[in-house]
Design a protein around this motif. Structure first.
Motif, mmCIF file in Angstrom:
data_model
loop_
_atom_site.group_PDB
_atom_site.id
_atom_site.type_symbol
_atom_site.label_atom_id
_atom_site.label_comp_id
_atom_site.label_asym_id
_atom_site.label_seq_id
_atom_site.Cartn_x
_atom_site.Cartn_y
_atom_site.Cartn_z
ATOM 1 N N LYS A 9 36.907 35.382 37.167
ATOM 2 C CA LYS A 9 36.757 36.387 38.223
ATOM 3 C C LYS A 9 35.351 36.344 38.808
ATOM 4 N N ASN A 13 34.436 35.514 42.682
ATOM 5 C CA ASN A 13 33.709 36.498 43.493
ATOM 6 C C ASN A 13 32.377 35.963 43.991
ATOM 7 N N SER A 34 45.898 35.405 39.038
ATOM 8 C CA SER A 34 45.792 36.847 38.831
ATOM 9 C C SER A 34 46.081 37.218 37.377
ATOM 10 N N GLU A 37 43.111 36.262 35.223
ATOM 11 C CA GLU A 37 41.992 37.181 35.410
ATOM 12 C C GLU A 37 42.250 38.528 34.744
#
Length: 68
Positions: A9, A13, A34, A37
């Protein structure tokens, strides 16, 4: 949060990428990324290698074994 989930993550980011963008650029599914994460699934080795290559980090970094 596991080191892998946190680092995945964090790397995404830092590059300002959405789940969709990472999926498109790596060929992995949005759902899988997803779930990794959010610690709902553990990626297989091929996916870990693909992510390490994409983010230009080592597998050990993604796994939290080293900090550089």
């Amino acid at each position: 949060m596991s080191e892998f989930a946190a680092r995945l993550k964090e790397l995404r980011n830092e590059k300002g990428l959405t789940l969709k963008e990472v999926a498109q650029k790596t060929g992995l599914s949005i759902t899988a990324i997803s779930q990794w994460e959010n610690e709902n699934r553990i990626p297989n080795l091929n996916a870990v290698i693909m992510l390490a290559n994409f983010f230009e980090v080592s597998i050990d970094y993604l796994a939290g074994r080293i900090d550089y």
